[in-house]
Scaffold this active site. Structure first.
Site, mmCIF file in Angstrom:
data_model
loop_
_atom_site.group_PDB
_atom_site.id
_atom_site.type_symbol
_atom_site.label_atom_id
_atom_site.label_comp_id
_atom_site.label_asym_id
_atom_site.label_seq_id
_atom_site.Cartn_x
_atom_site.Cartn_y
_atom_site.Cartn_z
ATOM 1 N N SER A 133 0.889 -1.163 0.000
ATOM 2 C CA SER A 133 0.000 0.000 0.000
ATOM 3 C C SER A 133 0.917 1.201 0.000
ATOM 4 O O SER A 133 2.090 1.099 0.400
ATOM 5 C CB SER A 133 -0.867 -0.009 1.260
ATOM 6 O OG SER A 133 -1.445 1.274 1.485
ATOM 7 N N TYR A 146 -1.992 -0.381 10.716
ATOM 8 C CA TYR A 146 -1.912 -0.746 9.303
ATOM 9 C C TYR A 146 -0.600 -0.242 8.696
ATOM 10 O O TYR A 146 0.111 -0.999 8.012
ATOM 11 C CB TYR A 146 -3.107 -0.149 8.559
ATOM 12 C CG TYR A 146 -3.188 -0.524 7.097
ATOM 13 C CD1 TYR A 146 -3.624 -1.780 6.705
ATOM 14 C CD2 TYR A 146 -2.845 0.398 6.101
ATOM 15 C CE1 TYR A 146 -3.715 -2.128 5.357
ATOM 16 C CE2 TYR A 146 -2.936 0.061 4.755
ATOM 17 C CZ TYR A 146 -3.369 -1.199 4.397
ATOM 18 O OH TYR A 146 -3.455 -1.534 3.067
#
Length: 230
Positions: A133, A146
Site C-alpha cells: 500500500s 496498518y
C-alpha cells in the site's frame, strides 16, 4: 502449466489479479474465507480456460497458513501473491491488543510463513509479489497499526529480494494509492470512492511485472490514480 497462488483472492484486488492471470493451462490456487465469493472467482477463471483450487483458511493462524501451503501439494509455484490484509482504522489510543495482534498475524506473519513454506517449490524465473500500500511509504493519522504492518512487510520484502536475486526469483513490491474495494465500507468517513482506482488497475500492473523474461525484475511498482492523493 503455470501455477499461481493468491491470498485474499475472493474479492477486490486479489480477485482481479486471479482473473487477469487466468489463461489456458494456468492453475490458480485461490485463498479466501467466503465460499460463495470463491465460487464466482472459479467461474471467471474457468471462462478464460484456467483451472483453480479453492483454499478456505484463516491466515491469522499458523494452522491456516500451513493449510495453504499443503493445498499446493508440493507442485511448483510460478507466482506467489501475498495480497490478503486487514485494516483497523481508529485513533491509536482506541486500538485493542487483539486488533494489534491480528494485524501483525495477517499482514506480516502470514506472508512470512507462506513465502517461507512455498519457497522450496519456486524455481528460477518465478515471482513473489507482495501487495503493499502507499501506506508502506507514507503514514496517516488513525492508521497506525496498518501503516506499521505495511512498513514491516516492505522491509521484509526488500531484504529477501537480495537473498533470492542470485536464484533468479523475482520479489516485487506493489504500492497502490487508494483503490475502490469493499474495505472502504468498513472504515468510518466519507471517502471519494468514485475517484479511486479500480482493482483491475492493480491487476494489470502485476500481470506485466510477472510476465518479464528471466533475468529482468520490476522490483517496486507505485500506482496512483490521476485524481491524485485522496
Amino acid at each position: 502449466m503455470q501455477n499461481i497462488l493468491i491470498t485474499g483472492a475472493s474479492k477486490g484486488i486479489g480477485k482481479a489479479i486471479a482473473i487477469k492471470l487466468a489463461s489456458k493451462g494456468s492453475h490458480i490456487f485461490i485463498h479466501g474465507r467466503d465460499q460463495k465469493a470463491l465460487n464466482e472467482v472459479t467461474n471467471s477463471i474457468e471462462k478464460k480456460g484456467g483451472d483453480s483450487t479453492q483454499i478456505i483458511a484463516d491466515i491469522s493462524t499458523v494452522a491456516g497458513c500451513k493449510r495453504i501451503i499443503e493445498a499446493t501439494g508440493k507442485n511448483p509455484i510460478d507466482v506467489l501473491i501475498n495480497n490478503a490484509a486487514v485494516a483497523h482504522v481508529k485513533p491509536f489510543e482506541q486500538h485493542t491488543l487483539e486488533e494489534w495482534n491480528q494485524t501483525i498475524a495477517i499482514n506480516i506473519t502470514a506472508p512470512f510463513l507462506i513465502t517461507q513454506g512455498l519457497l522450496p517449490q519456486m524455481k528460477k524465473g518465478s515471482s513473489i509479489v507482495n501487495i503493499l500500500s502507499i501506506s508502506a511509504k507514507l503514514v496517516h493519522a488513525n492508521w497506525s497499526s496498518y501503516c506499521m504492518s505495511k512498513h514491516a512487510l516492505r522491509g521484509f520484502t526488500e531484504s529477501i529480494r537480495e537473498e533470492l536475486r542470485a536464484r533468479g526469483i523475482r520479489v516485487i513490491n506493489v504500492f497502490p494509492f487508494s483503490v475502490n474495494t469493499l474495505i472502504w465500507e468498513t472504515i468510518p468517513g466519507n471517502w471519494p470512492r468514485e475517484k479511486m482506482m479500480i482493482p483491475d488497475d492493480i491487476a494489470n500492473a502485476v500481470a506485466f511485472a510477472v510476465s518479464c523474461r528471466d533475468g529482468v525484475m520490476i522490483d517496486d511498482i507505485t500506482i496512483e490514480g490521476m485524481a491524485g492523493r485522496l
